[in-house]
Design a protein around this motif. Structure first.
Motif: not given
Length: 251
Positions: A5-6, A61-65, A102-108, A244-246
């Protein structure tokens, strides 16, 4: 197979949406949460809205944005349909401040849609050289080779003929000018023929809201490269952000 799960958040010009994602199937777990994009959509205002969505979901948990921006080394280098103050903003820090620890990933946003489609959409999206185009307010793009992303392509801003592609053939232009599908498809053909001439992909995938009616316009496109409609549609950005964040993808 054990469920993985993400959590992904898709920042758009009109709405900010988030959900838990089953990363074994690409499906949402529970309801999608949506809050209107603040006006002005400054970094602080958007980050606070993202915080609200995460808190409302009860996710720790981690969040992708996703952002409608070029993102390199977790810094926004452009801003489309959000406040210009995003340009040169260290986005990882902005979101990290409101979601500490927490881990964060940001992408287009189009890149997120591309990697999601390659994993969970049409199987052909993961083979060969593929260009995904999202038709909406503008034209987003994602380039993939055998499912691996080349990030931050912005071919919607290419000049085709005498006009910027997205100002000539986005779905927003179709709506604003009240173009018929056949007239609009002729414009889309012009820009996709130029993309074809320069990049020679093995497949185009078309997404965005108007892809729901792909049967009305994709058959009218007159190019050599096969064109298919995206399968994930409005799930793609959230799913790609969670992926992406996972997977620790941080452009």
């Amino acid at each position: 197979m054990e469920q993985k799960i993400g959590f992904g958040i898709d920042v758009g010009g009109s709405g900010i949406k988030g959900a838990r994602v089953d990363l074994t199937t690409g499906e949402f777990i529970g309801d999608r949460i949506k809050i209107l994009t603040p006006d002005p959509a400054t970094p602080a205002a958007v980050a606070d809205t993202v915080r609200q969505i995460v808190e409302k979901a009860g996710w720790d948990g981690p969040v992708g944005i996703t952002l409608p921006s070029v993102v390199r080394e977790q810094t926004a280098l452009s801003a489309a349909n959000i406040d210009p103050s995003w340009i040169d903003t260290p986005v990882g820090e902005v979101f990290g401040d409101v979601l500490p620890g927490r881990e964060i990933s940001v992408l287009n946003d189009a890149d997120a849609a591309g990697i999601a489609e390659a994993r969970f959409g049409n199987p052909r999206a993961a083979r060969g050289s593929v260009i995904l185009l999202t038709f909406g307010t503008g034209i987003g793009s994602a380039f993939m080779v055998d499912g691996t992303l080349y990030p931050n392509t912005e071919i919607g801003h290419m000049i085709v003929g005498s006009k910027e592609a997205e100002k000539y053939a986005s779905s927003a232009v179709k709506k604003k000018k009240d173009l018929s599908y056949s007239t609009w498809a002729a414009r889309v053909t012009e820009i996709m023929a130029e993309y074809e001439r320069l990049f020679w992909p093995s497949l185009f995938i078309v997404g965005g809201g108007i892809s729901r009616k792909a049967d009305k316009w994709v058959p009218l496109l007159d190019i050599r490269t096969p064109v298919v409609a995206a399968e994930l549609r409005n799930r793609a950005g959230i799913v790609g952000a969670a992926m992406a964040v996972t997977d620790h993808i941080r452009p």
